[in-house]
Design a protein around this motif. Structure first.
Motif, PDB file in Angstrom:
ATOM      1  N   PRO A 215       0.807  -1.229   0.000  1.00 22.32           N
ATOM      2  CA  PRO A 215       0.000   0.000   0.000  1.00 22.32           C
ATOM      3  C   PRO A 215       0.833   1.269   0.000  1.00 22.32           C
ATOM      4  CG  PRO A 215      -0.914  -1.593   1.537  1.00 22.32           C
ATOM      5  CD  PRO A 215       0.402  -2.144   1.091  1.00 22.32           C
ATOM      6  N   GLU A 216       1.941   1.278   0.746  1.00 22.85           N
ATOM      7  CA  GLU A 216       2.813   2.455   0.767  1.00 22.85           C
ATOM      8  C   GLU A 216       3.466   2.679  -0.589  1.00 22.85           C
ATOM      9  OE1 GLU A 216       3.650   4.800   3.333  1.00 22.85           O
ATOM     10  OE2 GLU A 216       1.718   3.977   3.934  1.00 22.85           O
ATOM     11  N   ARG A 219       0.944   4.129  -3.039  1.00 21.08           N
ATOM     12  CA  ARG A 219       0.750   5.567  -2.788  1.00 21.08           C
ATOM     13  C   ARG A 219       1.944   6.375  -3.283  1.00 21.08           C
ATOM     14  NH1 ARG A 219      -0.707   3.487   2.399  1.00 21.08           N
ATOM     15  NH2 ARG A 219      -2.950   3.106   2.484  1.00 21.08           N
ATOM     16  N   SER A 220       3.138   5.805  -3.178  1.00 21.10           N
ATOM     17  CA  SER A 220       4.332   6.518  -3.654  1.00 21.10           C
ATOM     18  C   SER A 220       4.287   6.700  -5.165  1.00 21.10           C
ATOM     19  CB  SER A 220       5.596   5.741  -3.259  1.00 21.10           C
ATOM     20  OG  SER A 220       5.734   5.665  -1.866  1.00 21.10           O
ATOM     21  N   THR A 222       1.612   6.599  -7.091  1.00 22.34           N
ATOM     22  CA  THR A 222       0.447   7.372  -7.537  1.00 22.34           C
ATOM     23  C   THR A 222       0.444   8.798  -6.993  1.00 22.34           C
ATOM     24  OG1 THR A 222      -0.865   6.516  -5.687  1.00 22.34           O
ATOM     25  CG2 THR A 222      -0.970   5.318  -7.788  1.00 22.34           C
ATOM     26  N   LYS A 224       0.025   9.654  -3.847  1.00 19.66           N
ATOM     27  CA  LYS A 224      -0.860   9.820  -2.699  1.00 19.66           C
ATOM     28  C   LYS A 224      -0.128   9.726  -1.367  1.00 19.66           C
ATOM     29  CE  LYS A 224      -5.069   8.030  -4.878  1.00 19.66           C
ATOM     30  NZ  LYS A 224      -6.154   7.010  -4.773  1.00 19.66           N
ATOM     31  N   ALA A 225       1.158   9.394  -1.405  1.00 26.73           N
ATOM     32  CA  ALA A 225       1.899   9.212  -0.149  1.00 26.73           C
ATOM     33  C   ALA A 225       2.066  10.542   0.570  1.00 26.73           C
ATOM     34  CB  ALA A 225       3.270   8.599  -0.431  1.00 26.73           C
ATOM     35  N   TYR A 425      -4.385  -2.534   0.454  1.00 30.95           N
ATOM     36  CA  TYR A 425      -4.555  -1.186  -0.112  1.00 30.95           C
ATOM     37  C   TYR A 425      -6.044  -0.835  -0.218  1.00 30.95           C
ATOM     38  CZ  TYR A 425      -4.476   2.681  -3.433  1.00 30.95           C
ATOM     39  OH  TYR A 425      -4.667   3.890  -4.055  1.00 30.95           O
ATOM     40  N   GLU A 428      -7.391  -0.179   3.359  1.00 23.88           N
ATOM     41  CA  GLU A 428      -6.995   1.108   3.928  1.00 23.88           C
ATOM     42  C   GLU A 428      -7.680   2.274   3.232  1.00 23.88           C
ATOM     43  OE1 GLU A 428      -2.758   1.313   3.922  1.00 23.88           O
ATOM     44  OE2 GLU A 428      -2.578   0.135   5.765  1.00 23.88           O
ATOM     45  N   GLU A 429      -7.910   2.153   1.931  1.00 25.05           N
ATOM     46  CA  GLU A 429      -8.603   3.213   1.208  1.00 25.05           C
ATOM     47  C   GLU A 429     -10.062   3.341   1.650  1.00 25.05           C
ATOM     48  OE1 GLU A 429      -7.390   5.484  -1.319  1.00 25.05           O
ATOM     49  OE2 GLU A 429      -5.627   4.824  -0.197  1.00 25.05           O
TER      50      GLU A 429
END
Length: 496
Positions: A215-216, A219-220, A222, A224-225, A425, A428-429
């Motif tokens: 998930p991290e 986000r990196s 995309t 979103k991190a 992911y 968490e979203e």
């Protein structure tokens, strides 16, 4: 044990032992700080080398490596939100939240200090009361282990940062994943879809890596991190600024975590993973600010980190006294002891008391070394924060792939990591906590195995589950934990 300290010190305080302890400490810190490489893997890699060592240095090498690797797993948990072990997963969100708040030094300062104190406490207990404490663990049958595992599983109620319903659904996902593989009693395959790689169940380490790392990384890539301030720990000694005052204020938490970790560690099959999860859950239950847990609480870190290393020492009590492994690391140690002629059992304390005392003394030294060597590892690893996350992400993904593959030397580990990473992911979203899922995977088989074994023993009866005093006490604790949310809901409804 105390009477043989002089002879034990003569075995430990030599240049040969100093070199072995220093080398293995460095190795343990390196392996523990790499995502996907566990303490168990580090100790297993040392076994061929121990063939050429005397008994005390051989066991000392494994003891020191394990102690350092357990602590070092907190470093990638704080910096990259990738836990090195299941124990670190219990408080990973707090470590990472403190890093995002620009308090990485404080987070790892609490971790290294609490780990050392908890480990020292467990080592002293191990040195002074190993045979007597092992007798307590012999009173645990499948009935007690069932309630203990259920107590740990019930901790999911307190671990979730969202609503109770979301936490329970997250836990159910973890239990469903734990059901994959061979049935514990009949040996019949469950939910394997014809794939032989799933007969042993879903590999835990790839699942752990995937559910926190992927998930991290998504986000990196995309964008979103969250942006982490570019910083380093700076002066290593500044890590301790305010930590002493915090630990003094939280001395009850420190003592509670150390005691829980040691007690859980003494129970065969429990280990530091369950010790850290239960300690963290108990800390949240009795905290005045439970809403801060998972968002950067320093209180919960003190409890869980102390329990982490205390449980590691406690696991050696049944291993040394009865030859019963407390966890996977002590199983390796028992094999080395047999290989060196130190057959675990009550008689070893009479026939080789000086060597056993020397091994226990190494525990104390290893946990004392956690602070200076841990500081060095923290200072070097914190430079990771200076690298832009998009540049760092492919390297992290590479470590994750290597770590997932190396568990069983199979590509199925990589598939498990990616699939469960995508599941995490999506969770968490949609504001579903991941921690209860991890707990379900960790303890699902433990609950099922002991439940089925107990039913077979009792011929399907329920009364034997609460006939024994320890089992009845644990059952009462589980009942209280389950009742509290219901009572709170009823109270709120009556007020309306």
């Amino acid at each position: 044990m105390i009477a043989n300290l002089d002879a034990a010190m003569a075995l430990v305080f030599t240049w040969n032992m100093a070199a072995i302890i220093l080398a293995c400490s460095t190795f343990g810190l390196f392996v523990g700080a790499i995502p996907g490489l566990s303490a168990t893997m580090a100790t297993a890699m040392l076994v061929p080398i121990t063939f050429f060592m005397d008994p005390v240095p051989a066991v000392a090498a494994i003891v020191t490596t394990a102690a350092m690797a357990i602590f070092a797993s907190d470093i990638p948990a704080a910096l990259l939100r990738i836990p090195g072990t299941a124990a670190s997963a219990a408080y990973i969100d707090d470590l990472n939240s403190l890093t995002h708040q620009g308090k990485v030094g404080r987070a790892l300062g609490i971790s290294v200090t609490s780990s050392a104190i908890g480990g020292i406490f467990g080592s002293v207990v191990l040195l002074m009361a190993a045979p007597k404490l092992a007798l307590v663990s012999l009173n645990f049958t499948s009935f007690e282990y069932f309630w203990l595992a259920l107590l740990g599983l019930s901790a999911a109620v307190m671990l979730g940062s969202g609503s109770l319903l979301r936490s329970l659904l997250s836990l159910l996902i973890g239990l469903m994943i734990a059901m994959v593989g061979m049935d514990t009693t009949s040996g019949f395959p469950r939910y394997t879809f014809g794939m032989t790689s799933l007969l042993d169940g879903v590999a835990f380490v790839p699942a752990l890596i995937g559910m926190f790392a992927i998930p991290e990384l998504i986000r990196s890539f995309t964008g979103k991190a969250l942006h982490v301030p570019v910083q380093s720990v700076g002066n290593p000694l500044r890590i301790f600024e305010g930590v002493g005052a915090l630990l003094w204020r939280r001395k009850l938490n420190l003592a509670r975590g150390s005691i829980i970790g040691t007690v859980i560690g003494i129970l065969p099959g429990a280990g530091s993973d369950i010790g850290a999860w239960i300690s963290y859950a108990v800390s949240k239950r009795f905290s005045k600010q439970p809403e801060q847990y998972g968002k950067g609480t320093q209180e919960g870190l003190v409890d869980a980190c102390a329990a982490n290393n205390a449980a590691l020492s406690g696991a050696y009590v049944p291993a040394m006294v009865f030859g019963i492994p407390g966890d996977s690391i002590t199983a390796i140690v028992i094999g080395v002891l047999y290989m060196k002629g130190l057959n675990p059992g009550p008689m070893v304390f009479l026939t080789s008391a000086d060597k056993i005392s020397a091994i226990f003394l190494v525990f104390l030294i290893a946990n004392l070394l956690i602070i200076p060597l841990g500081l060095l590892a923290i200072t070097l690893a914190s430079q990771v924060l200076r690298v832009p996350k998009r540049i760092l992400a492919p390297l992290i993904l590479g470590f994750c792939i290597v770590g997932s593959y190396s568990i069983n030397a199979s590509a199925s580990g990589i598939v498990v990591m990616l699939v469960l990473g995508l599941v995490a992911y999506v969770m968490e979203e949609n504001d579903f906590p991941v921690a209860p899922t991890i707990l379900g995977i960790v303890m699902g088989l433990l609950v099922e195995r002991n439940f089925v074994t107990s039913l077979i023993k009792s011929d399907g009866g329920v009364l034997p589950f609460i006939e024994r005093p320890i089992a009845a006490g644990l059952a009462l604790m589980v009942l209280v934990i389950w009742s509290v949310p219901v009572l709170i809901w009823l109270r709120g409804r009556s007020r309306k």
